[in-house]
Design a protein around this motif. Structure first.
Motif, mmCIF file in Angstrom:
data_model
loop_
_atom_site.group_PDB
_atom_site.id
_atom_site.type_symbol
_atom_site.label_atom_id
_atom_site.label_comp_id
_atom_site.label_asym_id
_atom_site.label_seq_id
_atom_site.Cartn_x
_atom_site.Cartn_y
_atom_site.Cartn_z
ATOM 1 N N LEU A 74 1.016 -1.284 -0.036
ATOM 2 C CA LEU A 74 0.147 0.205 0.271
ATOM 3 C C LEU A 74 1.120 1.240 0.192
ATOM 4 O O LEU A 74 0.885 1.462 1.184
ATOM 5 N N PRO A 75 1.266 1.836 -1.447
ATOM 6 C CA PRO A 75 2.371 2.848 -1.291
ATOM 7 C C PRO A 75 1.831 4.138 -1.137
ATOM 8 O O PRO A 75 2.584 5.266 -0.153
ATOM 9 N N GLY A 76 0.514 4.461 -1.534
ATOM 10 C CA GLY A 76 0.158 5.337 -0.835
ATOM 11 C C GLY A 76 0.545 6.599 -1.594
ATOM 12 O O GLY A 76 1.328 6.409 -2.905
ATOM 13 N N SER A 77 -0.115 7.654 -1.812
ATOM 14 C CA SER A 77 0.189 8.410 -2.961
ATOM 15 C C SER A 77 -0.180 9.613 -2.591
ATOM 16 O O SER A 77 -1.478 9.977 -2.074
ATOM 17 N N ALA A 78 0.489 10.878 -2.919
ATOM 18 C CA ALA A 78 -0.270 12.132 -2.705
ATOM 19 C C ALA A 78 0.390 13.253 -3.389
ATOM 20 O O ALA A 78 1.513 13.482 -3.637
ATOM 21 N N VAL A 79 -0.471 13.035 -4.324
ATOM 22 C CA VAL A 79 -0.768 14.480 -5.349
ATOM 23 C C VAL A 79 -1.030 15.882 -5.298
ATOM 24 O O VAL A 79 -1.316 16.525 -4.337
ATOM 25 N N VAL A 80 0.090 16.562 -5.651
ATOM 26 C CA VAL A 80 0.707 17.971 -5.337
ATOM 27 C C VAL A 80 -0.386 18.805 -5.437
ATOM 28 O O VAL A 80 -0.967 19.759 -5.058
ATOM 29 N N PRO A 81 -1.263 18.829 -6.766
ATOM 30 C CA PRO A 81 -2.199 19.512 -6.562
ATOM 31 C C PRO A 81 -2.809 19.708 -6.031
ATOM 32 O O PRO A 81 -3.583 20.669 -5.565
ATOM 33 N N THR A 82 -3.326 18.478 -5.915
ATOM 34 C CA THR A 82 -5.008 18.377 -5.278
ATOM 35 C C THR A 82 -4.674 18.461 -3.570
ATOM 36 O O THR A 82 -5.729 18.658 -3.627
ATOM 37 N N THR A 83 -3.483 18.378 -3.357
ATOM 38 C CA THR A 83 -3.060 17.678 -1.574
ATOM 39 C C THR A 83 -3.350 19.554 -1.698
ATOM 40 O O THR A 83 -3.521 19.764 -0.434
ATOM 41 N N LEU A 84 -2.272 20.488 -2.426
ATOM 42 C CA LEU A 84 -2.257 21.220 -2.063
ATOM 43 C C LEU A 84 -4.138 22.733 -2.765
ATOM 44 O O LEU A 84 -4.237 23.691 -1.573
ATOM 45 N N PHE A 85 -4.423 22.286 -3.713
ATOM 46 C CA PHE A 85 -5.494 23.020 -3.757
ATOM 47 C C PHE A 85 -7.592 22.418 -3.500
ATOM 48 O O PHE A 85 -7.873 22.999 -4.130
ATOM 49 N N ALA A 86 -6.988 21.066 -2.978
ATOM 50 C CA ALA A 86 -8.394 20.378 -2.871
ATOM 51 C C ALA A 86 -8.790 19.697 -1.692
ATOM 52 O O ALA A 86 -9.980 18.421 -1.558
ATOM 53 N N SER A 87 -7.999 19.559 -0.852
ATOM 54 C CA SER A 87 -7.847 19.064 0.629
ATOM 55 C C SER A 87 -9.099 19.881 0.963
ATOM 56 O O SER A 87 -9.995 20.515 0.765
ATOM 57 N N PHE A 98 3.369 30.540 -2.673
ATOM 58 C CA PHE A 98 3.959 30.248 -4.133
ATOM 59 C C PHE A 98 3.905 32.165 -4.121
ATOM 60 O O PHE A 98 4.564 32.856 -5.836
ATOM 61 N N GLN A 99 4.117 33.403 -3.478
ATOM 62 C CA GLN A 99 3.919 34.504 -4.247
ATOM 63 C C GLN A 99 2.945 34.846 -4.895
ATOM 64 O O GLN A 99 3.722 35.839 -5.734
ATOM 65 N N VAL A 100 1.953 34.588 -5.189
ATOM 66 C CA VAL A 100 0.422 34.616 -5.955
ATOM 67 C C VAL A 100 -0.329 35.979 -5.040
ATOM 68 O O VAL A 100 -0.701 35.865 -3.730
ATOM 69 N N GLY A 101 -1.090 36.947 -5.625
ATOM 70 C CA GLY A 101 -2.318 37.040 -5.054
ATOM 71 C C GLY A 101 -3.657 36.258 -4.947
ATOM 72 O O GLY A 101 -3.582 35.121 -6.090
ATOM 73 N N ASN A 102 -4.701 36.397 -4.002
ATOM 74 C CA ASN A 102 -5.422 35.395 -3.400
ATOM 75 C C ASN A 102 -6.492 35.019 -4.965
ATOM 76 O O ASN A 102 -6.827 33.456 -4.955
ATOM 77 N N ASP A 103 -6.612 35.929 -5.644
ATOM 78 C CA ASP A 103 -7.030 35.226 -7.276
ATOM 79 C C ASP A 103 -6.433 34.529 -7.262
ATOM 80 O O ASP A 103 -7.111 33.902 -8.642
ATOM 81 N N VAL A 104 -5.557 34.606 -8.008
ATOM 82 C CA VAL A 104 -4.524 33.598 -8.559
ATOM 83 C C VAL A 104 -4.589 31.979 -7.699
ATOM 84 O O VAL A 104 -5.557 30.693 -8.848
ATOM 85 N N ILE A 105 -5.150 31.625 -6.157
ATOM 86 C CA ILE A 105 -4.921 30.632 -5.624
ATOM 87 C C ILE A 105 -6.353 30.159 -5.996
ATOM 88 O O ILE A 105 -7.026 29.391 -6.092
ATOM 89 N N ASP A 106 -7.570 31.365 -6.248
ATOM 90 C CA ASP A 106 -8.910 30.873 -6.538
ATOM 91 C C ASP A 106 -9.104 30.695 -7.360
ATOM 92 O O ASP A 106 -9.525 29.176 -7.361
ATOM 93 N N ASN A 107 -8.512 30.822 -7.875
ATOM 94 C CA ASN A 107 -9.039 30.778 -9.553
ATOM 95 C C ASN A 107 -7.841 29.219 -9.791
ATOM 96 O O ASN A 107 -9.507 28.416 -10.466
ATOM 97 N N ILE A 108 -7.120 28.760 -8.904
ATOM 98 C CA ILE A 108 -6.461 27.408 -9.615
ATOM 99 C C ILE A 108 -7.660 26.352 -8.210
ATOM 100 O O ILE A 108 -8.209 25.356 -9.209
ATOM 101 N N LYS A 109 -7.663 26.508 -6.926
ATOM 102 C CA LYS A 109 -8.549 26.005 -6.062
ATOM 103 C C LYS A 109 -10.111 25.185 -7.327
ATOM 104 O O LYS A 109 -11.144 24.395 -6.997
ATOM 105 N N SER A 110 -10.763 26.445 -7.542
ATOM 106 C CA SER A 110 -11.797 26.777 -8.798
ATOM 107 C C SER A 110 -11.615 25.398 -9.703
ATOM 108 O O SER A 110 -12.226 24.645 -10.328
#
Length: 220
Positions: free
Chosen positions: A178-191, A204-216
Motif C-alpha cells: 500500500l504505497p500511498g500517493s500524495a498528488v501535489v495539485p489536489t493536496t494543495l488546492f483540493a484538501s 507561491f508569492q501570488v495573489g488571492n485571485d490566482v489561488i482562488d482560480n486554481i482552487k476552482s
C-alpha cells in the motif's frame, strides 16, 4: 564508570549500524507463507489482519484488474488502476504492488509522491517524459519508449507526461502493498478543509485571485 571490552564494543557498534537497514525496509518480512487480507477487519499497525486460512481461496491470489483500460476523460487525461492490497488482498504483507497507468494523448500523471515505497515502471505503449526531483531540487528526466524502464526513489515528487502522438500505457511496481500517493495539485488546492489562502499566497508569492482560480479548477 563502566568500561566495555573492545570486542563487545565493536559488536555493539556493528549492531547499531545494521539496525537502520531493518527499520527502513518498506514492509516487514512474513512469518508465514501468506497473509491474505481480511478487508472487513480493522486496519492493524502495518497491514490488515490475516483471513483465516480455511477461508482462503485460489481467487485471493489472482487479479485481472490490470487487463482493463482506464477512463482517461478527466482534466489530466490519465487513469490509474491500482493493484494494491485494497484491490488485491493476496498482496497483504508481501511488500509488493502494481499500477496500470493509462494516458490519453497529452495526458499527465501529475506531480505526486509515494510516501511508503520506491517505484519502478516500464512503458508498454507510446512515449512518456518521466521525471522526478531530488531533495536537493535537482530535476532528473528522460523520454522513454516501449520497453524502457525508470525508477523513482521513495518519497520523491515525480510525474509522467505523454509526449507521443497517441495513447500511452505504463505499468509500475512498488515495494509496498500500500504505497500511498500524495498528488501535489489536489493536496494543495483540493484538501478538505482547504489550506488557508494566506499560506498558499505566501508559499507561491501570488495573489488571492490566482489561488482562488486554481482552487476552482479542482472544486468538482
Amino acid at each position: 564508570m563502566i568500561s566495555m571490552p573492545p570486542f563487545h564494543l565493536l559488536c555493539t557498534l556493528i549492531g547499531l549500524l545494521l539496525l537502520p537497514l531493518h527499520i527502513n525496509s518498506a514492509d516487514p518480512d512474513l512469518l508465514q507463507d501468506f497473509c491474505v487480507a481480511d478487508l472487513k477487519a480493522p486496519l492493524s499497525v502495518n497491514g490488515f489482519p490475516c483471513k483465516p486460512e480455511a477461508k482462503v481461496t485460489s481467487d485471493d491470489f489472482f487479479f485481472d484488474g490490470l487487463s482493463k483500460e482506464g477512463n482517461t476523460t478527466n482534466i489530466f487525461g490519465w487513469s490509474v488502476t491500482a493493484a494494491n492490497v485494497l484491490a488485491f488482498p493476496g498482496l497483504n504483507s508481501l511488500g509488493i504492488s502494481m499500477n496500470r497507468v493509462d494516458f490519453a494523448p497529452g495526458g499527465l500523471n501529475p506531480p505526486h509522491s509515494h510516501p511508503r515505497a520506491t517505484e519502478t515502471g516500464v512503458v508498454i505503449e507510446g512515449k512518456l517524459l518521466v521525471g522526478f526531483v531530488t531533495t536537493s531540487n535537482v530535476f532528473h528526466s528522460k523520454v522513454l519508449t516501449v520497453g524502457q524502464m525508470f525508477v523513482v526513489p521513495r518519497g520523491l515528487v515525480h510525474f509522467q507526461l505523454n509526449v507521443g502522438e497517441g495513447k500511452a500505457l505504463l505499468f509500475t511496481a512498488f515495494n509496498s502493498h500500500l504505497p500511498g500517493s500524495a498528488v501535489v495539485p489536489t493536496t494543495l488546492f483540493a484538501s478538505r478543509p482547504s489550506i488557508p489562502d494566506d499560506v498558499l499566497t505566501k508559499a507561491f508569492q501570488v495573489g488571492n485571485d490566482v489561488i482562488d482560480n486554481i482552487k476552482s479548477k479542482f472544486s468538482s
